[in-house]
Design a protein around this motif. Structure first.
Motif, PDB file in Angstrom:
ATOM      1  N   ALA A  60     -55.672  14.435   5.613  1.00 38.55           N
ATOM      2  CA  ALA A  60     -55.348  15.039   4.311  1.00 38.55           C
ATOM      3  C   ALA A  60     -56.633  15.093   3.496  1.00 38.55           C
ATOM      4  CB  ALA A  60     -54.311  14.203   3.563  1.00 38.55           C
ATOM      5  N   VAL A  61     -56.502  15.616   2.279  1.00 41.03           N
ATOM      6  CA  VAL A  61     -57.612  15.546   1.330  1.00 41.03           C
ATOM      7  C   VAL A  61     -57.269  14.462   0.317  1.00 41.03           C
ATOM      8  CG1 VAL A  61     -59.039  16.768  -0.345  1.00 41.03           C
ATOM      9  CG2 VAL A  61     -58.081  18.004   1.618  1.00 41.03           C
ATOM     10  N   TYR A  62     -58.196  13.558   0.098  1.00 44.39           N
ATOM     11  CA  TYR A  62     -57.986  12.450  -0.821  1.00 44.39           C
ATOM     12  C   TYR A  62     -58.827  12.677  -2.070  1.00 44.39           C
ATOM     13  CZ  TYR A  62     -55.568  10.189   2.979  1.00 44.39           C
ATOM     14  OH  TYR A  62     -54.659   9.900   3.976  1.00 44.39           O
ATOM     15  N   PHE A  63     -58.160  12.623  -3.216  1.00 43.82           N
ATOM     16  CA  PHE A  63     -58.841  12.848  -4.491  1.00 43.82           C
ATOM     17  C   PHE A  63     -58.859  11.570  -5.313  1.00 43.82           C
ATOM     18  CE2 PHE A  63     -59.581  17.348  -4.568  1.00 43.82           C
ATOM     19  CZ  PHE A  63     -58.591  17.902  -3.780  1.00 43.82           C
ATOM     20  N   GLY A  86     -62.343  14.156  -8.846  1.00 47.03           N
ATOM     21  CA  GLY A  86     -63.459  14.477  -7.980  1.00 47.03           C
ATOM     22  C   GLY A  86     -63.119  15.686  -7.130  1.00 47.03           C
ATOM     23  N   ASP A  87     -64.030  16.099  -6.276  1.00 47.37           N
ATOM     24  CA  ASP A  87     -63.808  17.288  -5.449  1.00 47.37           C
ATOM     25  C   ASP A  87     -63.150  16.972  -4.111  1.00 47.37           C
ATOM     26  OD1 ASP A  87     -66.744  19.089  -6.623  1.00 47.37           O
ATOM     27  OD2 ASP A  87     -64.642  19.151  -7.265  1.00 47.37           O
ATOM     28  N   GLY A  88     -62.783  15.746  -3.892  1.00 48.92           N
ATOM     29  CA  GLY A  88     -62.003  15.420  -2.719  1.00 48.92           C
ATOM     30  C   GLY A  88     -62.804  15.015  -1.500  1.00 48.92           C
ATOM     31  N   THR A  89     -62.142  14.269  -0.628  1.00 42.97           N
ATOM     32  CA  THR A  89     -62.683  13.899   0.681  1.00 42.97           C
ATOM     33  C   THR A  89     -61.692  14.386   1.717  1.00 42.97           C
ATOM     34  OG1 THR A  89     -63.825  11.935  -0.141  1.00 42.97           O
ATOM     35  CG2 THR A  89     -63.287  12.002   2.222  1.00 42.97           C
ATOM     36  N   ARG A  90     -62.157  15.277   2.573  1.00 41.80           N
ATOM     37  CA  ARG A  90     -61.273  15.815   3.608  1.00 41.80           C
ATOM     38  C   ARG A  90     -61.347  14.912   4.827  1.00 41.80           C
ATOM     39  NH1 ARG A  90     -58.708  20.480   4.234  1.00 41.80           N
ATOM     40  NH2 ARG A  90     -59.767  21.343   2.416  1.00 41.80           N
ATOM     41  N   LEU A  91     -60.255  14.221   5.102  1.00 40.59           N
ATOM     42  CA  LEU A  91     -60.178  13.273   6.215  1.00 40.59           C
ATOM     43  C   LEU A  91     -59.443  13.907   7.386  1.00 40.59           C
ATOM     44  CD1 LEU A  91     -60.453  10.391   7.440  1.00 40.59           C
ATOM     45  CD2 LEU A  91     -58.323   9.814   6.274  1.00 40.59           C
ATOM     46  N   SER A  92     -60.088  13.932   8.520  1.00 41.30           N
ATOM     47  CA  SER A  92     -59.480  14.494   9.727  1.00 41.30           C
ATOM     48  C   SER A  92     -59.445  13.424  10.803  1.00 41.30           C
ATOM     49  CB  SER A  92     -60.275  15.707  10.231  1.00 41.30           C
ATOM     50  OG  SER A  92     -60.294  16.726   9.248  1.00 41.30           O
ATOM     51  N   ILE A  93     -58.269  13.188  11.340  1.00 41.37           N
ATOM     52  CA  ILE A  93     -58.094  12.182  12.378  1.00 41.37           C
ATOM     53  C   ILE A  93     -57.927  12.877  13.725  1.00 41.37           C
ATOM     54  CG2 ILE A  93     -56.791  10.149  13.109  1.00 41.37           C
ATOM     55  CD1 ILE A  93     -58.129   9.955  10.338  1.00 41.37           C
ATOM     56  N   LEU A  94     -58.769  12.497  14.667  1.00 35.07           N
ATOM     57  CA  LEU A  94     -58.710  13.135  15.994  1.00 35.07           C
ATOM     58  C   LEU A  94     -57.795  12.345  16.937  1.00 35.07           C
ATOM     59  CD1 LEU A  94     -62.507  13.922  16.399  1.00 35.07           C
ATOM     60  CD2 LEU A  94     -60.701  15.382  15.467  1.00 35.07           C
ATOM     61  N   GLY A 112     -46.195  18.956  -8.997  1.00 37.61           N
ATOM     62  CA  GLY A 112     -45.264  19.747  -8.197  1.00 37.61           C
ATOM     63  C   GLY A 112     -46.029  20.616  -7.221  1.00 37.61           C
ATOM     64  N   ALA A 113     -45.374  21.653  -6.753  1.00 32.94           N
ATOM     65  CA  ALA A 113     -45.992  22.539  -5.763  1.00 32.94           C
ATOM     66  C   ALA A 113     -47.001  23.488  -6.399  1.00 32.94           C
ATOM     67  CB  ALA A 113     -44.916  23.333  -5.036  1.00 32.94           C
ATOM     68  N   ASP A 166     -51.615  16.749   0.919  1.00 29.74           N
ATOM     69  CA  ASP A 166     -51.346  17.029   2.323  1.00 29.74           C
ATOM     70  C   ASP A 166     -51.522  18.515   2.637  1.00 29.74           C
ATOM     71  OD1 ASP A 166     -47.779  16.629   1.738  1.00 29.74           O
ATOM     72  OD2 ASP A 166     -49.085  18.336   1.358  1.00 29.74           O
ATOM     73  N   SER A 167     -51.161  18.876   3.861  1.00 30.96           N
ATOM     74  CA  SER A 167     -51.388  20.257   4.318  1.00 30.96           C
ATOM     75  C   SER A 167     -50.566  21.269   3.543  1.00 30.96           C
ATOM     76  CB  SER A 167     -51.068  20.373   5.811  1.00 30.96           C
ATOM     77  OG  SER A 167     -49.736  19.961   6.052  1.00 30.96           O
ATOM     78  N   LYS A 168     -49.474  20.815   2.937  1.00 30.95           N
ATOM     79  CA  LYS A 168     -48.650  21.702   2.127  1.00 30.95           C
ATOM     80  C   LYS A 168     -49.146  21.744   0.679  1.00 30.95           C
ATOM     81  CE  LYS A 168     -44.477  21.104   4.873  1.00 30.95           C
ATOM     82  NZ  LYS A 168     -43.049  20.706   4.893  1.00 30.95           N
ATOM     83  N   LYS A 169     -50.238  21.097   0.416  1.00 37.10           N
ATOM     84  CA  LYS A 169     -50.909  21.110  -0.893  1.00 37.10           C
ATOM     85  C   LYS A 169     -50.208  20.287  -1.963  1.00 37.10           C
ATOM     86  CE  LYS A 169     -54.018  23.797   0.821  1.00 37.10           C
ATOM     87  NZ  LYS A 169     -55.334  23.220   1.205  1.00 37.10           N
TER      88      LYS A 169
END
Lengths: 111, 115
Positions: free
Chosen positions: B87-90, B107-115, A102-103, B38-41
Motif C-alpha cells: 500500500a501507500v503509507y502516509f 507527506g508524499d507517501g511511501t509506496r510499499l510493495s511486498i514480493l 471516504g472514497a 490501499d489499492s482502492k485509494k
C-alpha cells in the motif's frame, strides 16, 4: 462517526465553476466539515474547513446549509491542474482521531 | 523546506522481512499520524500520537508499531511483512491548539510493495 457520501467522479472544463456536494446526514453538534485535495503520488492537502453557512479562502468556497446535513465545495474557474481527488471529512472538533476519509470524488478537468 | 517528509519514497521487499519508514515534520506540530492508502485509494488512519498519548486503530495488526524519538519524528516499524501490507503509507501532522480537528499536513507517501 458521521459518514459522508460524495459522487465518485465528476468531469468539467477549464474555466468552469465546479461544485462538489457531500452528504453527512448524521453530523453531530461538535463536528466540523473539512475538504482535502489529493494529486497522484502526493499526500492529501487541506483545502477548506467550516462549521456552518459559508467559508471562503483563496482556493475555494464551502457552503453549508442550516441543517448541516450536506456541504458543497465550490471551485471557481477550474484549470487542468485542479484534476485531483477531493475528500469530504466530518469530525469532532475535539478529536482528530475521529476523522475518516471516504472514497472521495475524482474530478477531471478537460481542456 | 518540505513540511512533512517521509523516507523512503519507495520500498520493495520480500514477505516476512521487517522494515521501517521514517517521518519528520518541521512545523512544530504536536500530533503526528500514520495512514494507509490501499489499492482502492481508501485512506485509513492507523495511529495518532502526541508526546502524551498513542491512539491505535483497533484494526491495525500488532506487527505495526509507531516509534517516536522526539516530537518531530514518528517512524513506522513493520514486522513480518505480508502481501496485504502492500500500500501507500502516509505520515501527517497537525497542531493541537484549542482542541482537535485541526487541518492535517501530509507527506508524499511511501509506496510499499511486498514480493
Amino acid at each position: 462517526l458521521a459518514k459522508t457520501t460524495q459522487p465518485i467522479s465528476m468531469d468539467s472544463y477549464e474555466g468552469q465553476e465546479v461544485n462538489i456536494t457531500c452528504s453527512h446526514n448524521n453530523i453531530a453538534t461538535n463536528d466540523y466539515i473539512t475538504w482535502y485535495q489529493q494529486f497522484p503520488s502526493q499526500g492529501p492537502r487541506f483545502i477548506i474547513q467550516g462549521y456552518k453557512t459559508k467559508v471562503t479562502n483563496e482556493v475555494a468556497s464551502l457552503f453549508i446549509p442550516a441543517d448541516r446535513k450536506s456541504s458543497t465545495l465550490s471551485l471557481p474557474r477550474v484549470s487542468l491542474s485542479d484534476t485531483a481527488v477531493y475528500y469530504c471529512l466530518v469530525g469532532d472538533r475535539f478529536n482528530n482521531n475521529d476523522m475518516r476519509f471516504g472514497a472521495g470524488t475524482r474530478l477531471t478537468v478537460k481542456p | 523546506d518540505t513540511a512533512v517528509s517521509q523516507t523512503p519514497k519507495y520500498l520493495v521487499t520480500q514477505m516476512g522481512n521487517d522494515k521501517s519508514i521514517k517521518c519528520e515534520q518541521n512545523l512544530g506540530h504536536d500530533t503526528m499520524y500514520w495512514y494507509k492508502q490501499d489499492s482502492k485509494k481508501f485512506l485509513k488512519i492507523m495511529f495518532s500520537y502526541n508526546n502524551k498519548e498513542l491512539i491505535i486503530n483497533e484494526t491495525v495488526p500488532n506487527r505495526f508499531s509507531p516509534k517516536s524519538p522526539d516530537k518531530a519524528h514518528l517512524n513506522l516499524h513493520i514486522n513480518s511483512l505480508e502481501l496485504g501490507d502492500s500500500a501507500v503509507y502516509f505520515c501527517a501532522s497537525s497542531p493541537r491548539d484549542r482542541g482537535g480537528n485541526q487541518p492535517q499536513h501530509f507527506g508524499d507517501g511511501t509506496r510499499l510493495s511486498i514480493l
